[in-house]
Design a protein around this motif. Structure first.
Motif, mmCIF file in Angstrom:
data_model
loop_
_atom_site.group_PDB
_atom_site.id
_atom_site.type_symbol
_atom_site.label_atom_id
_atom_site.label_comp_id
_atom_site.label_asym_id
_atom_site.label_seq_id
_atom_site.Cartn_x
_atom_site.Cartn_y
_atom_site.Cartn_z
ATOM 1 N N GLN A 59 0.833 -1.186 0.114
ATOM 2 C CA GLN A 59 0.103 -0.045 0.075
ATOM 3 C C GLN A 59 0.798 1.123 0.105
ATOM 4 N N SER A 64 -4.279 7.808 1.029
ATOM 5 C CA SER A 64 -5.820 8.038 1.178
ATOM 6 C C SER A 64 -6.484 9.038 0.446
ATOM 7 N N VAL A 271 -18.143 -6.810 2.592
ATOM 8 C CA VAL A 271 -18.408 -5.662 3.465
ATOM 9 C C VAL A 271 -19.478 -5.865 3.968
ATOM 10 N N ILE A 285 -15.898 1.751 6.388
ATOM 11 C CA ILE A 285 -14.923 0.808 5.622
ATOM 12 C C ILE A 285 -14.567 1.185 4.260
ATOM 13 N N TRP A 286 -15.929 1.558 3.544
ATOM 14 C CA TRP A 286 -15.763 1.887 2.011
ATOM 15 C C TRP A 286 -14.789 3.054 2.073
ATOM 16 N N SER A 288 -12.277 4.286 4.295
ATOM 17 C CA SER A 288 -10.977 3.794 4.611
ATOM 18 C C SER A 288 -10.337 2.681 3.636
ATOM 19 N N SER A 289 -11.172 2.340 2.684
ATOM 20 C CA SER A 289 -10.567 1.159 1.617
ATOM 21 C C SER A 289 -9.939 2.230 0.377
ATOM 22 N N GLN A 291 -8.392 4.283 -2.255
ATOM 23 C CA GLN A 291 -6.808 4.818 -2.173
ATOM 24 C C GLN A 291 -6.741 5.554 -3.526
ATOM 25 N N ILE A 316 -9.092 0.173 -4.583
ATOM 26 C CA ILE A 316 -9.698 -0.279 -3.363
ATOM 27 C C ILE A 316 -8.729 -1.193 -2.693
ATOM 28 N N ILE A 317 -8.273 -0.951 -1.378
ATOM 29 C CA ILE A 317 -7.472 -1.928 -0.740
ATOM 30 C C ILE A 317 -8.437 -3.248 -0.666
ATOM 31 N N TRP A 319 -9.767 -6.757 0.650
ATOM 32 C CA TRP A 319 -10.336 -7.253 1.862
ATOM 33 C C TRP A 319 -9.149 -7.553 2.662
ATOM 34 N N LEU A 322 -6.892 -5.086 4.111
ATOM 35 C CA LEU A 322 -7.522 -3.842 4.612
ATOM 36 C C LEU A 322 -7.181 -3.724 6.335
#
Lengths: 408, 270
Positions: A59, A64, A271, A285-286, A288-289, A291, A316-317, A319, A322
């Motif tokens: 990552q 972010s 999710v 979660i959406w 924070s995922s 990028q 998207i990171i 799952w 994450l």
């Protein structure tokens, strides 16, 4: 193709209120269930900090999304949509005679926007809302809290029933009185909002007639796709691509003309299952995922109509990479007591927490800060609360430790 | 072949057996028992709920299986396992052990019965002969319990033949606790019953899905209230009773309920 269940349910409304018995948890993908079991087995052999908390090398090339961009493509919902859906769902009840069905309880999981939707509904319908009593009023059973507010006929809206009781030997009288008074029909129609954890507890202390109960239907994969796709379409004209950062699979569907041979990820299904259909947690979660690659400034493009958005991608990171809060392996009953009390009351101040728990002051404070280090609790003004991202892990822990949990 | 000849033959075979191999079997069995007991006990500490009980219960069963396997290996290494040989061997062992280790053997047999009848399992809270505690280990001959004062008590299994065994949770995590309150008889009993019910309901320790009961009994010296409820974890039982007692007393005092004491009765009598 996107999953068949998602395609089948594309026509269902995003915001839908249903009877409590009709609430359906999102389905869990088999691969996700197996992964969860393996992770819990592996946790037995971990000593302290789980490896999840370590920074992930993959990552490092991504960063972010800026807050302003998040507010554009995944903003806090307009609760009036939810309120309108609630109003429609309650129409039959509103038409009934007040003495036949005086109370409607709207139960919502933490962070699901239950209180906000009720406040929006009260504003839309010009119904009067009832303020919650102070902790001292609850502990002294001060019924003047209610009589000073209720003047005239309803409908009345109490958005936070969880703020009318305290889990203390002296803290139950007021909520019993209130429910009894509301169920008698003397206040007119009363719409009560209640946190799902508090509702689970209140059901053990209330033995009178059970009022009608409704809840917001779970946000499963089809609803999430519809909702997030709608926001992106509205803000970028649908020119923003959402893909997984590891294998490039698409998370949200492409327009039909580009849809052939495209592989989709079940990220949103996972999710939805992890958050148990809780919209507030899913949104966190959406957010924070999501990028972006450094140097690629979508915000500039979003503000420029001439800009070519066709190449803009949000990564998207995956799952399994994450970084979500998890509980320390040596968690004990002090932590359980605090987390449980915070959830049963939808947040508490440190002072009230100390009055409710059989723990010394020093221990309460030390445990709160320890949980804060693990990002499981946070301080919102004076109130301590369980964090939305930490909530699923906390709920699972409390359930496996046999504490009372909500039904969502 | 008469029995004396058979016995002599067995003794000769025992002498001729490979001592190194036998030692290996004994040490291997012992190591396996230690390893399985410690690893399962370690795992049980990290598990919660019913899985902890299942893991703890597996320790004595696994130990018995290992011992049986070791015994079979041992016997087949020293003698040919024919019916005659085994009969003679068991006869010899029975005769010798019957006199010397009667109670020891009785305990071991009772240990096997406990695995089948399960009057207590690891994780259970039991009382035998006035000793109350959590069963920590079930050995072949005895059970080890740890009292609330952190004292380990070794109880021979043979107690199951003729003693009453009180098992508070019987393999589950549901262990009922009771807090006692002794009140002056002049009070509103219905109100006190409700107050005590709320005291249990609002305890952080309570297993709320289990019933909460308040038993009221009128006595010559006052009214006896017994508040019964279940803690989330059996290990918390003493903390739970303490919590119920402290908060119960505070709630009753708030309502002006008087407690009865031996001194007050004596004063009243005088």
């Amino acid at each position: 193709m996107i999953s068949s269940s998602a395609a089948d349910k594309a026509d269902q409304p995003t915001w839908q209120y249903v009877q409590l018995a009709d609430y359906q948890l999102p389905t869990t993908p088999v691969t996700y269930s197996a992964r969860v079991r393996f992770a819990s087995f592996r946790r037995l052999f971990q000593r302290d900090m789980p490896s999840q908390s370590l920074p992930l090398k993959a990552q490092e090339k991504l960063s972010s999304l800026p807050e302003c961009l998040l507010e554009t493509i995944a903003p806090i919902p307009d609760w009036r949509d939810s309120a309108s859906a609630l109003n429609t769902a309650m129409s039959d009840w509103l038409d009934k005679d007040v003495h036949r069905a005086p109370v409607m309880v709207i139960v919502g999981a933490p962070y699901s926007g239950n209180s906000e939707a009720l406040q929006a509904l009260a504003k839309m319908q010009s119904w009067r809302t009832l303020d919650s009593p102070a902790p001292e009023q609850i502990l002294t059973g001060d019924s003047g809290w209610l009589s000073s507010q209720v003047t005239g006929a309803g409908p009345w809206v109490l958005p936070n029933l969880e703020k009318v009781y305290l889990r203390h030997a002296e803290g139950l009288q007021l909520v019993r009185q209130f429910i009894a008074h509301a169920c008698s029909g003397n206040m007119g129609k009363v719409i009560i909002g209640c946190d799902s954890w508090a509702w689970a507890f209140i059901q053990h202390l209330w033995s009178g007639p059970t009022p009608a109960v409704m809840t917001l239907q779970a946000f499963d994969e089809p609803r999430l796709i519809k909702y997030f796709q709608g926001l992106i379409n509205a803000s970028t004209g649908g020119r923003l691509l959402i893909r997984l950062s590891d294998d490039g699979r698409y998370v949200l569907p492409l327009p039909e003309k580009h849809d052939t041979g495209v592989e989709y990820s079940n990220f949103l299904q996972i999710v939805a299952a992890y958050s148990r259909g809780n919209f507030g947690i899913t949104r966190k979660i959406w957010c924070s995922s999501m990028q972006t690659e450094p140097g690629e400034n979508q915000q500039e493009h979003l503000g420029t109509e001439q800009a070519d958005m066709s190449q803009q991608t949000i990564w998207i990171i995956p799952w399994n990479q994450l970084k979500l809060p998890s509980l320390p392996s040596d968690i004990g009953c002090n932590e359980a007591f605090i987390l449980h009390a915070l959830l049963l009351h939808s947040g508490l101040t440190q002072e009230v927490l100390q009055r409710l728990l059989p723990l010394p002051q020093k221990s309460v404070l030390a445990t709160l800060y320890r949980l804060k280090e693990y990002e499981l609790v946070e301080r919102d003004n004076a109130d301590w609360q369980v964090t939305p991202l930490g909530y699923p892990a906390v709920r699972q822990f409390l359930q496996s430790s046999r504490y009372l949990v909500d039904q969502f | 072949m008469d029995s004396s000849v058979a016995a002599a033959e067995i003794v000769r075979t025992l002498i001729a057996a490979d001592v190194f191999q036998l030692a290996l079997i004994v040490i291997g069995t012992w190591l396996l028992i230690i390893l399985s007991s410690r690893s399962l006990a370690w795992l049980a500490k990290r598990l919660a709920g019913r899985f902890r009980f299942y893991t703890l219960s597996a320790i004595p069963i696994l130990r018995l299986l290992i011992i049986l396997a070791g015994l079979i290996l041992f016997i087949t290494s020293v003698i040919e396992p024919t019916v005659e040989n085994l009969t003679v061997l068991l006869g010899l062992l029975g005769f010798g052990l019957g006199f010397a280790f009667k109670d020891y053997v009785s305990s071991m047999l009772a240990g096997i019965v406990t695995l089948y009848e399960a009057p207590y399992r690891p994780g259970d809270w039991i009382e035998i002969n006035g000793a109350y505690g959590e069963v920590r280990t079930i050995n072949m001959r005895n059970a080890e319990i740890v009292t609330p004062d952190d004292t380990v008590v070794f109880i021979p299994h043979l107690k199951i033949w003729d003693q009453l065994i009180f098992n508070a949770n019987d393999g589950s995590q549901d262990l009922q606790c009771a807090a006692d309150f002794y009140l002056h008889p002049n009070h509103d009993a219905a109100q006190v019953k409700q107050v005590l019910h709320d005291v249990a309901l609002t305890s952080s320790f309570v297993q709320i899905e289990k019933p909460i009961n308040v038993i009221v009994q009128e006595k010559p010296w006052g009214t006896h209230y017994r508040l019964k409820a279940y803690p989330v974890e059996p290990l918390q039982q003493f903390d739970f009773i303490t919590d119920l007692t402290i908060r119960g007393k505070a709630a009753l005092r708030n309502r002006g309920v008087e407690f009865t004491t031996a001194v007050s009765l004596a004063q009243r009598d005088s």
